[in-house]
Design a protein around this motif. Structure first.
Motif, PDB file in Angstrom:
ATOM      1  N   ALA A 295      33.945  39.041  54.783  1.00 48.79           N
ATOM      2  CA  ALA A 295      34.773  38.704  53.613  1.00 48.79           C
ATOM      3  C   ALA A 295      35.107  37.216  53.599  1.00 48.79           C
ATOM      4  O   ALA A 295      35.054  36.568  52.546  1.00 48.79           O
TER       5      ALA A 295
ATOM      6  N   TRP B 296      34.001  34.873  50.625  1.00 44.13           N
ATOM      7  CA  TRP B 296      35.058  34.236  49.841  1.00 44.13           C
ATOM      8  C   TRP B 296      34.782  32.741  49.654  1.00 44.13           C
ATOM      9  O   TRP B 296      35.061  32.183  48.586  1.00 44.13           O
TER      10      TRP B 296
ATOM     11  N   ILE C 290      42.490  38.419  48.439  1.00 41.94           N
ATOM     12  CA  ILE C 290      42.086  39.551  49.270  1.00 41.94           C
ATOM     13  C   ILE C 290      43.320  40.010  50.033  1.00 41.94           C
ATOM     14  O   ILE C 290      43.911  39.240  50.781  1.00 41.94           O
TER      15      ILE C 290
ATOM     16  N   ALA D 125      37.973  47.600  50.624  1.00 43.40           N
ATOM     17  CA  ALA D 125      38.555  46.292  50.304  1.00 43.40           C
ATOM     18  C   ALA D 125      39.653  46.485  49.275  1.00 43.40           C
ATOM     19  O   ALA D 125      39.552  47.344  48.390  1.00 43.40           O
TER      20      ALA D 125
ATOM     21  N   LEU E 180      41.910  44.033  46.657  1.00 50.97           N
ATOM     22  CA  LEU E 180      42.121  42.724  46.050  1.00 50.97           C
ATOM     23  C   LEU E 180      43.206  42.837  44.989  1.00 50.97           C
ATOM     24  O   LEU E 180      43.421  43.919  44.424  1.00 50.97           O
TER      25      LEU E 180
END
Length: 150
Positions: free
Chosen positions: A17, A21, A34, A42, A44
């Protein structure tokens, strides 16, 4: 050194991640953050800004879809195999409003060979705003080369 053998699945997911990102101008540009990443999961978040509302003065569905799609992307890329969307669909349940903080929670439903299925629930507080289902396909490449993991 094998990356998968040196990191726990959740640590690997977080490292992937972080690498993703750095390259994700779309998600960061929309103010997404995140909240958590684990193997196959995940979460967000994004707050609906004035430029994200439509003529009805509710959140434009494209922004809700984009948040769900980003959560899906971080979930399906959590195992150090690059993956892309093959097919996605969304059902809008309630409108989101200006200032709403939307949270998208993605979880893996199935992963077999190069294909995966992920469900994403987008909520504002206790209210479900949308349900999204994404089908992923792995492609060539990894997020973390073995040389970067010590």
């Amino acid at each position: 050194m094998n990356v998968k053998a040196t990191l726990s699945p959740d640590d690997l997911a977080r490292a992937c991640a972080d690498a993703m990102w750095k390259e994700d101008d779309a998600s960061s540009g929309l103010g997404m953050e995140i909240l958590s990443v684990k193997a196959g999961e995940a979460t967000l978040a994004m707050t609906i800004q004035p430029q994200m509302v439509n003529g009805q003065r509710i959140a434009h569905g494209g922004f809700i879809f984009t948040l769900a799609d980003s959560a899906f992307a971080f979930a399906c890329n959590s195992r150090n195999e690059r993956a892309v969307a093959a097919h996605c669909q969304i059902s809008f349940i309630r409108p989101a409003k200006l200032g709403d903080r939307l949270v998208a929670v993605a979880r893996e439903i199935s992963r077999n060979g190069r294909s995966g299925i992920y469900d994403v629930r987008v909520s504002a507080g206790d209210e479900v705003i949308a349900e999204f289902r994404g089908h992923s396909r792995t492609i060539a490449g990894n997020w973390l080369p073995d040389s970067e993991v010590k």
